[in-house]
Design a protein around this motif. Sequence first.
Motif, mmCIF file in Angstrom:
data_model
loop_
_atom_site.group_PDB
_atom_site.id
_atom_site.type_symbol
_atom_site.label_atom_id
_atom_site.label_comp_id
_atom_site.label_asym_id
_atom_site.label_seq_id
_atom_site.Cartn_x
_atom_site.Cartn_y
_atom_site.Cartn_z
ATOM 1 N N GLY A 1 6.177 -0.138 20.087
ATOM 2 C CA GLY A 1 6.643 0.967 20.917
ATOM 3 C C GLY A 1 5.530 1.556 21.754
ATOM 4 O O GLY A 1 5.728 1.912 22.926
ATOM 5 N N ILE B 1 10.879 6.474 10.243
ATOM 6 C CA ILE B 1 11.458 5.847 11.427
ATOM 7 C C ILE B 1 11.965 4.468 11.039
ATOM 8 O O ILE B 1 11.191 3.620 10.570
ATOM 9 C CB ILE B 1 10.415 5.748 12.554
ATOM 10 N N GLY C 1 13.351 0.657 11.539
ATOM 11 C CA GLY C 1 12.928 -0.406 12.433
ATOM 12 C C GLY C 1 11.432 -0.591 12.479
ATOM 13 O O GLY C 1 10.914 -1.215 13.409
ATOM 14 N N THR C 2 10.719 -0.095 11.461
ATOM 15 C CA THR C 2 9.261 -0.144 11.485
ATOM 16 C C THR C 2 8.646 -0.781 10.247
ATOM 17 O O THR C 2 7.447 -0.693 10.055
ATOM 18 C CB THR C 2 8.684 1.275 11.629
ATOM 19 N N ASP D 1 11.519 1.494 7.051
ATOM 20 C CA ASP D 1 12.715 0.902 6.452
ATOM 21 C C ASP D 1 12.594 0.849 4.931
ATOM 22 O O ASP D 1 13.531 1.186 4.202
ATOM 23 C CB ASP D 1 12.946 -0.503 6.996
ATOM 24 N N GLU E 1 20.280 5.518 6.766
ATOM 25 C CA GLU E 1 20.575 6.297 7.969
ATOM 26 C C GLU E 1 20.839 7.758 7.626
ATOM 27 O O GLU E 1 20.411 8.672 8.347
ATOM 28 C CB GLU E 1 21.775 5.696 8.693
ATOM 29 N N PRO F 1 15.993 11.743 15.995
ATOM 30 C CA PRO F 1 15.242 10.511 15.732
ATOM 31 C C PRO F 1 14.074 10.333 16.689
ATOM 32 O O PRO F 1 14.027 10.928 17.758
ATOM 33 C CB PRO F 1 16.296 9.412 15.927
ATOM 34 N N PRO G 1 12.598 6.832 17.664
ATOM 35 C CA PRO G 1 12.429 5.383 17.588
ATOM 36 C C PRO G 1 11.076 4.957 18.147
ATOM 37 O O PRO G 1 10.370 5.751 18.786
ATOM 38 C CB PRO G 1 13.588 4.847 18.428
ATOM 39 N N PRO G 2 10.659 3.712 17.890
ATOM 40 C CA PRO G 2 9.315 3.273 18.282
ATOM 41 C C PRO G 2 8.926 3.565 19.728
ATOM 42 O O PRO G 2 7.802 4.005 19.989
ATOM 43 C CB PRO G 2 9.340 1.777 17.987
#
Length: 252
Positions: A20, A180, A182-183, A187, A202, A211, A213-214
Amino acid sequence: MSLKDKCAVVTGGSRGLGLGLVEALVAEGAKVTVVARSADALDAVKARLGVDTISADVTDRAAANRILADIKPDILALNAGVTPRMGRLDQLSWEDFSVAWETDVKAGLFWLQAALNLPLRPGSRVLVASSGAAVTGSQMSGGYGGSKRMLWFMAKYATGVSQELNLGIRFQAIVPRQMILGTGTGDAAAGAYAGSMGITPEQFVARFGAPMPPRAFGDRVVSVLEDPQYADGIVFGLNGAAGVTIMEGAAA
């Protein structure tokens, strides 16, 4: 600091938060080199974003010295880290408990030493990825929280060395204040805590509010680099709702 045509090295930049940040730096016109172990992941990032890539183990001291000597970046972002095994304190072996120290902290030490001993040019910025776990702990992740607090301290120690030697290099710790997805680590941690509560990952991360996100993380790091109000701070908290907050200002 304008990032256009600035030279940046991002360790662990092939996935998660590091990716990201790479996306955000490229969008600002920086010339980015991504350092990671997986050749396949590096090839994918290079093909999509046009960055340079180097396959290396970030815990290899010689690699850190060589890469910084060859590239002499204006910006060095130390983001590489291992995903710790999640479990209760009574369930973890020493190897599980200490894995983040053997990877994240060891790599941090070698790259910070390389930046100081080369040294990087005056005005260079070195960003050290920490974690919200460094603030309140993370009881399911063994020594992870302590390792991230140590990296926070190391950024401050490096700042002191830079000042003592008049190097003009700024070292700053970046502290994401929420899990976060997806990292990798996010996860694993969210899954472990959510499982102990009988809810979904979630639902668990929703407790942190908006949120981040990256790519949103990367945009916030870019603001730390570009906005003059953040030029002299030492530790910055990043959050989906609050954006960037100064957790520790310039050293006296």
